[in-house]
Design a protein around this motif. Structure first.
Motif, PDB file in Angstrom:
ATOM      1  N   ALA A 113       0.848  -1.196   0.000  1.00 17.13           N
ATOM      2  CA  ALA A 113       0.000   0.000   0.000  1.00 17.13           C
ATOM      3  C   ALA A 113       0.879   1.240   0.000  1.00 17.13           C
ATOM      4  O   ALA A 113       1.623   1.490   0.951  1.00 17.13           O
ATOM      5  CB  ALA A 113      -0.906   0.003   1.222  1.00 17.13           C
ATOM      6  N   THR A 114       0.819   2.010  -1.093  1.00 19.13           N
ATOM      7  CA  THR A 114       1.637   3.220  -1.205  1.00 19.13           C
ATOM      8  C   THR A 114       0.828   4.457  -1.570  1.00 19.13           C
ATOM      9  O   THR A 114       1.380   5.547  -1.650  1.00 19.13           O
ATOM     10  CB  THR A 114       2.731   3.050  -2.281  1.00 19.13           C
ATOM     11  N   ASN A 115      -0.481   4.298  -1.812  1.00 21.08           N
ATOM     12  CA  ASN A 115      -1.235   5.429  -2.320  1.00 21.08           C
ATOM     13  C   ASN A 115      -2.698   5.342  -1.918  1.00 21.08           C
ATOM     14  O   ASN A 115      -3.159   4.323  -1.388  1.00 21.08           O
ATOM     15  CB  ASN A 115      -1.113   5.507  -3.851  1.00 21.08           C
ATOM     16  N   PHE A 116      -3.425   6.394  -2.214  1.00 21.19           N
ATOM     17  CA  PHE A 116      -4.834   6.541  -1.852  1.00 21.19           C
ATOM     18  C   PHE A 116      -5.647   6.766  -3.115  1.00 21.19           C
ATOM     19  O   PHE A 116      -5.284   7.598  -3.947  1.00 21.19           O
ATOM     20  CB  PHE A 116      -4.983   7.735  -0.908  1.00 21.19           C
ATOM     21  N   CYS A 117      -6.714   6.002  -3.260  1.00 22.34           N
ATOM     22  CA  CYS A 117      -7.646   6.248  -4.352  1.00 22.34           C
ATOM     23  C   CYS A 117      -8.793   7.088  -3.799  1.00 22.34           C
ATOM     24  O   CYS A 117      -9.623   6.592  -3.023  1.00 22.34           O
ATOM     25  CB  CYS A 117      -8.166   4.925  -4.925  1.00 22.34           C
ATOM     26  N   ALA A 118      -8.818   8.347  -4.169  1.00 25.02           N
ATOM     27  CA  ALA A 118      -9.791   9.277  -3.592  1.00 25.02           C
ATOM     28  C   ALA A 118     -11.202   8.985  -4.086  1.00 25.02           C
ATOM     29  O   ALA A 118     -11.395   8.607  -5.237  1.00 25.02           O
ATOM     30  CB  ALA A 118      -9.408  10.712  -3.962  1.00 25.02           C
ATOM     31  N   PRO A 119     -12.200   9.138  -3.225  1.00 29.39           N
ATOM     32  CA  PRO A 119     -13.583   8.935  -3.662  1.00 29.39           C
ATOM     33  C   PRO A 119     -14.017  10.022  -4.628  1.00 29.39           C
ATOM     34  O   PRO A 119     -13.473  11.135  -4.616  1.00 29.39           O
ATOM     35  CB  PRO A 119     -14.383   9.007  -2.357  1.00 29.39           C
TER      36      PRO A 119
END
Length: 264
Positions: A113-119
């Motif tokens: 896990a290295t990133n965020f998928c924004a809503p």
């Protein structure tokens, strides 16, 4: 050990634009003696990096993922999985399920896990808002997605489970900041992979708790110049590792050092 410094940049991934750990590609079935955490359902999409700069950034703050040792076996996670950045550094095994047309049988991938998928609240969660709550969603580089499914599958049903991270070398501490503001990026963490608490100590101080800034960047205000630095880090399993005198007395900002490692 002094390591080459790599600058890092902050990037929040919107929709499916994410980033990259070298993949471990193997059969999805562990040996009978191995722990077998419960598989959970989710979905996965992919992104295509069209620019080398796409491999720099990410909401966990790891910077250049290739130079940092993460390569392309990484994932951006939806809100319900990202845990406001605490999950950064955790490792997951992911496999394709329920669609024999597109799945590559008997395969799985391991991603960090290295990133965020924004809503995207302009779309419903069961429509275009793939990363909207309550969806469990992974966004993968196409090179990794194609290890388990044909690219035409697009938004694929998958299963995932949390696993131990295996890393080469020690835990890495990258020091940044200015004056009395000290920021430390903690990366290359084995075992649970994620860090939930950090303390720092100079030769003239006691143990000082650091606060999470964002991702795995931790900070505090203290004058620790001209002192060797020690770190105490605790992971989500409650295990603590203490690295004494990681940075020498003459440390400076924009330098990286290696400390003790968790067991994987």
């Amino acid at each position: 050990m002094l390591l080459p410094w790599t600058p890092f940049f902050f990037l929040i991934a919107f929709s499916n634009s994410l980033l990259p750990a070298f993949s471990h590609y193997h059969s999805s079935t562990p040996p009978p003696s191995s722990p077998s955490p419960e598989w959970k359902p989710a979905r996965a999409t992919f992104y295509v990096a069209t620019d080398p700069r796409d491999a720099v950034g990410g909401a966990c703050g790891y910077g250049d993922l290739e130079k940092g040792g993460y390569g392309k076996a990484t994932a951006g996670l939806s809100t319900v999985l990202f845990e406001k950045g605490q999950i950064c550094g955790a490792c997951f095994e992911v496999r394709c399920v329920d669609d024999l047309r597109w799945c590559i049988p008997g395969t799985s991938i391991i991603v960090t896990a290295t990133n965020f998928c924004a809503p995207n609240y302009g779309f419903p969660a069961d429509g275009g808002g793939k990363c909207n709550p309550p969806n469990s969603h992974f966004v993968l580089p196409i090179e990794i997605f194609e290890k388990i499914a044909i690219w035409k599958a697009s938004n694929m049903p998958i299963q995932y489970r949390r696993i131990k991270c295996r890393k080469e070398g020690g835990t890495r501490f990258t020091i940044d900041g200015s004056g009395i503001f000290l920021s430390v990026l903690i990366s290359n963490v084995a075992g649970a992979g994620d860090i939930v608490a950090v303390k720092i100590k100079g030769s003239r101080t006691g143990w000082l708790p650091m606060n999470r800034n964002w991702g795995q960047n931790w900070h505090l205000n203290a004058d620790l110049k001209n002192q060797p630095l020690s770190f105490e880090i605790t992971n989500s399993e409650g295990l603590t590792v203490t690295s004494y005198n990681v940075a020498p007395k003459d440390w400076n900002f924009v330098q990286s050092f290696e400390g003790k490692q968790f067991q994987s």
